[in-house]
Write a protein that holds these residues in place. Structure first.
Motif, PDB file in Angstrom:
ATOM      1  N   THR A   1      25.030  15.110  -7.910  1.00 36.81           N
ATOM      2  CA  THR A   1      24.688  15.964  -9.045  1.00 36.81           C
ATOM      3  C   THR A   1      25.416  15.518 -10.304  1.00 36.81           C
ATOM      4  OG1 THR A   1      24.426  17.805  -7.500  1.00 36.81           O
ATOM      5  CG2 THR A   1      24.571  18.355  -9.837  1.00 36.81           C
ATOM      6  N   ALA A   2      26.712  15.215 -10.176  1.00 38.73           N
ATOM      7  CA  ALA A   2      27.513  14.825 -11.335  1.00 38.73           C
ATOM      8  C   ALA A   2      26.993  13.548 -11.977  1.00 38.73           C
ATOM      9  CB  ALA A   2      28.971  14.656 -10.912  1.00 38.73           C
ATOM     10  N   VAL A   3      26.674  12.548 -11.156  1.00 40.98           N
ATOM     11  CA  VAL A   3      26.186  11.279 -11.698  1.00 40.98           C
ATOM     12  C   VAL A   3      24.833  11.466 -12.368  1.00 40.98           C
ATOM     13  CG1 VAL A   3      25.444   8.939 -11.097  1.00 40.98           C
ATOM     14  CG2 VAL A   3      27.505   9.887 -10.064  1.00 40.98           C
ATOM     15  N   GLN A   4      23.965  12.258 -11.753  1.00 40.57           N
ATOM     16  CA  GLN A   4      22.650  12.510 -12.357  1.00 40.57           C
ATOM     17  C   GLN A   4      22.791  13.208 -13.715  1.00 40.57           C
ATOM     18  OE1 GLN A   4      19.848  14.419  -9.566  1.00 40.57           O
ATOM     19  NE2 GLN A   4      21.125  13.634  -7.928  1.00 40.57           N
ATOM     20  N   VAL A   5      23.693  14.173 -13.801  1.00 42.20           N
ATOM     21  CA  VAL A   5      23.913  14.887 -15.054  1.00 42.20           C
ATOM     22  C   VAL A   5      24.469  13.946 -16.119  1.00 42.20           C
ATOM     23  CG1 VAL A   5      25.371  16.640 -16.145  1.00 42.20           C
ATOM     24  CG2 VAL A   5      24.134  17.178 -14.040  1.00 42.20           C
ATOM     25  N   ALA A   6      25.440  13.093 -15.729  1.00 42.06           N
ATOM     26  CA  ALA A   6      26.009  12.133 -16.676  1.00 42.06           C
ATOM     27  C   ALA A   6      24.939  11.162 -17.166  1.00 42.06           C
ATOM     28  CB  ALA A   6      27.156  11.373 -16.013  1.00 42.06           C
ATOM     29  N   MET A   7      24.083  10.706 -16.257  1.00 36.45           N
ATOM     30  CA  MET A   7      22.998   9.803 -16.648  1.00 36.45           C
ATOM     31  C   MET A   7      22.027  10.483 -17.606  1.00 36.45           C
ATOM     32  SD  MET A   7      22.062   7.810 -13.100  1.00 36.45           S
ATOM     33  CE  MET A   7      22.952   6.322 -12.612  1.00 36.45           C
ATOM     34  N   ALA A   8      21.730  11.758 -17.359  1.00 34.81           N
ATOM     35  CA  ALA A   8      20.835  12.490 -18.249  1.00 34.81           C
ATOM     36  C   ALA A   8      21.433  12.605 -19.646  1.00 34.81           C
ATOM     37  CB  ALA A   8      20.545  13.879 -17.681  1.00 34.81           C
ATOM     38  N   PHE A  20      19.835  18.662 -23.858  1.00 34.36           N
ATOM     39  CA  PHE A  20      20.937  17.724 -24.091  1.00 34.36           C
ATOM     40  C   PHE A  20      22.295  18.404 -23.967  1.00 34.36           C
ATOM     41  CE2 PHE A  20      24.037  15.858 -27.068  1.00 34.36           C
ATOM     42  CZ  PHE A  20      24.223  14.635 -26.432  1.00 34.36           C
ATOM     43  N   TRP A  21      22.489  19.535 -24.669  1.00 37.21           N
ATOM     44  CA  TRP A  21      23.798  20.188 -24.616  1.00 37.21           C
ATOM     45  C   TRP A  21      24.074  20.813 -23.258  1.00 37.21           C
ATOM     46  CZ3 TRP A  21      27.158  18.497 -27.614  1.00 37.21           C
ATOM     47  CH2 TRP A  21      26.887  18.161 -28.942  1.00 37.21           C
ATOM     48  N   ARG A  22      23.024  21.219 -22.567  1.00 32.59           N
ATOM     49  CA  ARG A  22      23.201  21.742 -21.211  1.00 32.59           C
ATOM     50  C   ARG A  22      23.904  20.714 -20.334  1.00 32.59           C
ATOM     51  NH1 ARG A  22      18.270  23.805 -17.210  1.00 32.59           N
ATOM     52  NH2 ARG A  22      19.545  23.989 -15.318  1.00 32.59           N
ATOM     53  N   TRP A  23      23.401  19.479 -20.347  1.00 32.18           N
ATOM     54  CA  TRP A  23      23.973  18.450 -19.480  1.00 32.18           C
ATOM     55  C   TRP A  23      25.244  17.848 -20.058  1.00 32.18           C
ATOM     56  CZ3 TRP A  23      22.160  20.195 -15.564  1.00 32.18           C
ATOM     57  CH2 TRP A  23      20.801  20.371 -15.313  1.00 32.18           C
ATOM     58  N   ALA A  24      25.327  17.743 -21.385  1.00 33.35           N
ATOM     59  CA  ALA A  24      26.535  17.194 -22.003  1.00 33.35           C
ATOM     60  C   ALA A  24      27.753  18.063 -21.683  1.00 33.35           C
ATOM     61  CB  ALA A  24      26.343  17.075 -23.512  1.00 33.35           C
ATOM     62  N   LEU A  25      27.570  19.371 -21.698  1.00 32.86           N
ATOM     63  CA  LEU A  25      28.673  20.285 -21.405  1.00 32.86           C
ATOM     64  C   LEU A  25      29.010  20.338 -19.919  1.00 32.86           C
ATOM     65  CD1 LEU A  25      27.701  23.243 -23.791  1.00 32.86           C
ATOM     66  CD2 LEU A  25      29.559  21.601 -24.097  1.00 32.86           C
ATOM     67  N   ALA A  26      28.031  20.056 -19.064  1.00 33.43           N
ATOM     68  CA  ALA A  26      28.263  20.146 -17.615  1.00 33.43           C
ATOM     69  C   ALA A  26      28.759  18.839 -17.008  1.00 33.43           C
ATOM     70  CB  ALA A  26      26.976  20.572 -16.916  1.00 33.43           C
ATOM     71  N   ALA A  27      28.570  17.720 -17.691  1.00 34.44           N
ATOM     72  CA  ALA A  27      28.820  16.402 -17.087  1.00 34.44           C
ATOM     73  C   ALA A  27      30.278  16.195 -16.678  1.00 34.44           C
ATOM     74  CB  ALA A  27      28.373  15.303 -18.056  1.00 34.44           C
ATOM     75  N   VAL A  28      31.199  16.378 -17.612  1.00 34.75           N
ATOM     76  CA  VAL A  28      32.618  16.099 -17.317  1.00 34.75           C
ATOM     77  C   VAL A  28      33.173  17.032 -16.242  1.00 34.75           C
ATOM     78  CG1 VAL A  28      34.955  16.072 -18.277  1.00 34.75           C
ATOM     79  CG2 VAL A  28      33.076  15.020 -19.542  1.00 34.75           C
ATOM     80  N   LEU A  52      19.234   7.305 -11.029  1.00 37.80           N
ATOM     81  CA  LEU A  52      18.597   7.359 -12.352  1.00 37.80           C
ATOM     82  C   LEU A  52      17.217   8.002 -12.255  1.00 37.80           C
ATOM     83  CD1 LEU A  52      18.630   6.681 -15.352  1.00 37.80           C
ATOM     84  CD2 LEU A  52      17.768   4.395 -14.783  1.00 37.80           C
ATOM     85  N   LEU A  53      16.469   7.651 -11.199  1.00 40.83           N
ATOM     86  CA  LEU A  53      15.156   8.267 -10.997  1.00 40.83           C
ATOM     87  C   LEU A  53      15.291   9.777 -10.839  1.00 40.83           C
ATOM     88  CD1 LEU A  53      12.103   8.203 -10.409  1.00 40.83           C
ATOM     89  CD2 LEU A  53      12.674   7.705  -8.008  1.00 40.83           C
ATOM     90  N   LEU A  54      16.266  10.213 -10.029  1.00 43.07           N
ATOM     91  CA  LEU A  54      16.489  11.645  -9.838  1.00 43.07           C
ATOM     92  C   LEU A  54      16.896  12.316 -11.142  1.00 43.07           C
ATOM     93  CD1 LEU A  54      18.358  11.631  -6.402  1.00 43.07           C
ATOM     94  CD2 LEU A  54      16.112  12.623  -6.864  1.00 43.07           C
ATOM     95  N   SER A  55      17.720  11.641 -11.923  1.00 46.85           N
ATOM     96  CA  SER A  55      18.155  12.193 -13.197  1.00 46.85           C
ATOM     97  C   SER A  55      16.978  12.375 -14.148  1.00 46.85           C
ATOM     98  CB  SER A  55      19.201  11.270 -13.837  1.00 46.85           C
ATOM     99  OG  SER A  55      19.610  11.771 -15.087  1.00 46.85           O
ATOM    100  N   VAL A  56      16.105  11.377 -14.205  1.00 42.30           N
ATOM    101  CA  VAL A  56      14.935  11.458 -15.079  1.00 42.30           C
ATOM    102  C   VAL A  56      14.002  12.580 -14.623  1.00 42.30           C
ATOM    103  CG1 VAL A  56      12.852  10.241 -15.821  1.00 42.30           C
ATOM    104  CG2 VAL A  56      15.053   9.056 -15.811  1.00 42.30           C
ATOM    105  N   LEU A  57      13.841  12.709 -13.292  1.00 43.04           N
ATOM    106  CA  LEU A  57      12.942  13.739 -12.756  1.00 43.04           C
ATOM    107  C   LEU A  57      13.539  15.142 -12.897  1.00 43.04           C
ATOM    108  CD1 LEU A  57      11.744  12.032  -9.443  1.00 43.04           C
ATOM    109  CD2 LEU A  57      10.342  12.474 -11.466  1.00 43.04           C
ATOM    110  N   GLY A  58      14.696  15.353 -12.275  1.00 45.06           N
ATOM    111  CA  GLY A  58      15.235  16.704 -12.133  1.00 45.06           C
ATOM    112  C   GLY A  58      16.045  17.208 -13.309  1.00 45.06           C
ATOM    113  N   MET A  59      16.755  16.302 -13.985  1.00 48.24           N
ATOM    114  CA  MET A  59      17.621  16.743 -15.081  1.00 48.24           C
ATOM    115  C   MET A  59      16.885  16.707 -16.427  1.00 48.24           C
ATOM    116  SD  MET A  59      20.162  17.358 -13.206  1.00 48.24           S
ATOM    117  CE  MET A  59      20.626  16.941 -11.532  1.00 48.24           C
TER     118      MET A  59
END
Length: 291
Positions: free
Chosen positions: A181-188, A35-43, A68-75
């Motif tokens: 990448t950015a959208v997938q991270v934000a979705m995650a 969670f914190w990995r993606w929360a810190l990278a999203a913005v 969203l599918l990519l985010s669920v799979l990869g992120m």
């Protein structure tokens, strides 16, 4: 010439993620790390995408189901499985299992994308799988029948299956790489937030954990995913997958430098996997069917 460099950098950063992640899961949960990995990278990623690629965000968000599918799979999926696995197995074993990913990606490319491979390619796939089995069973192949395989290594096997699916889907996305990448991270971040709140996930409480999370947020998160998606714009999935085997080399070097000894089974399994990749990637490279 940029794509090979991007792929090398991505695998180098991910190799560090194995070693740092293994240390971090001793005091942080897989969900906390993810969670914190993606929360810190999203913005930072969203800002970078807006400044560099200047996307039409409305057009991008029309692809939200695939993103969203990519985010669920990869992120989310891959990362949670990876950090969970590192709680039970070594960083080197995890990277050796990841080395089977190119063969798996080639198989999926054949099934899903209609690509072809040669007899040597199939031989390479077989050698790669044998090498992974050696690592999974610690040289005792009969353990496959009795299903007495380490939980972490089974989780890692699931993780590479998820990543192979991610690579196949990402190749056909058609969205600019940084934006994707950015959208997938934000979705995650959004999809994991309810679980983080429910389980009272907090920021690291010690300087060591904070530094581990900082590395993970910047290099394996921002850097590696960005370079991987940039490379996929001009590189077939099977070819990109071959570079994942550099993770074995990078992780082995890092762990040896840190004082961890290699076992004979790990060396033998790694040699088989790398030999399989060379056959799959050079003599048996998949070729896309003509329409």
């Amino acid at each position: 010439m940029k794509a090979p460099l991007y792929l090398v950098l991505a695998t180098l950063f991910w190799s560090g993620n194995y070693v740092v992640g293994q240390a971090a899961v001793a005091s942080m949960t897989p969900l906390q790390l993810t969670f914190w990995r993606w929360a810190l990278a999203a913005v930072p990623l969203l800002v970078l995408a807006h400044l560099v690629e200047k996307p039409d965000w409305r057009t991008v968000l029309r692809r939200w189901p695939v993103l969203l599918l990519l985010s669920v799979l990869g992120m989310s999926g891959y990362t949670l499985l990876l950090y969970s696995a590192l709680g039970y197995t070594s960083a080197l074993n995890a990277s050796l299992i990841t080395a089977a990913n190119p063969a798996l990606i080639v198989v999926l490319a054949i099934v899903v994308l209609g690509e072809k491979t040669t007899r040597l390619g199939w031989l390479g796939i077989g050698l790669g799988m044998l090498g992974v089995l050696l690592v999974l069973t610690r040289g005792e192949l009969e353990r496959v029948v009795s299903l007495t395989i380490n939980t972490g290594e089974l989780m890692m096997t699931g993780a590479i299956g998820v990543w192979a699916c991610y690579t196949i889907v990402a190749r056909r996305l058609g969205v600019a790489p940084i934006t994707s990448t950015a959208v997938q991270v934000a979705m995650a971040t959004v999809t994991l937030a309810p679980f983080a709140v429910a389980l009272h996930v907090q920021l690291p409480s010690t300087p060591a954990d904070a530094w581990s999370l900082a590395y993970i947020a910047v290099f394996p998160s921002l850097g590696a995913y960005l370079f991987w998606n940039l490379a996929l714009k001009t590189t077939p999935p099977g070819t990109a997958g071959n570079y994942l085997n550099l993770m074995v080399v990078f992780t082995a070097v890092i762990t040896v430098v840190l004082g961890t000894a290699l076992t004979l089974v790990q060396v033998a399994g790694g040699i088989l996997v790398l030999a399989g990749v060379l056959l799959t990637g050079t003599k048996g490279q998949a070729r896309v069917k003509a329409a």
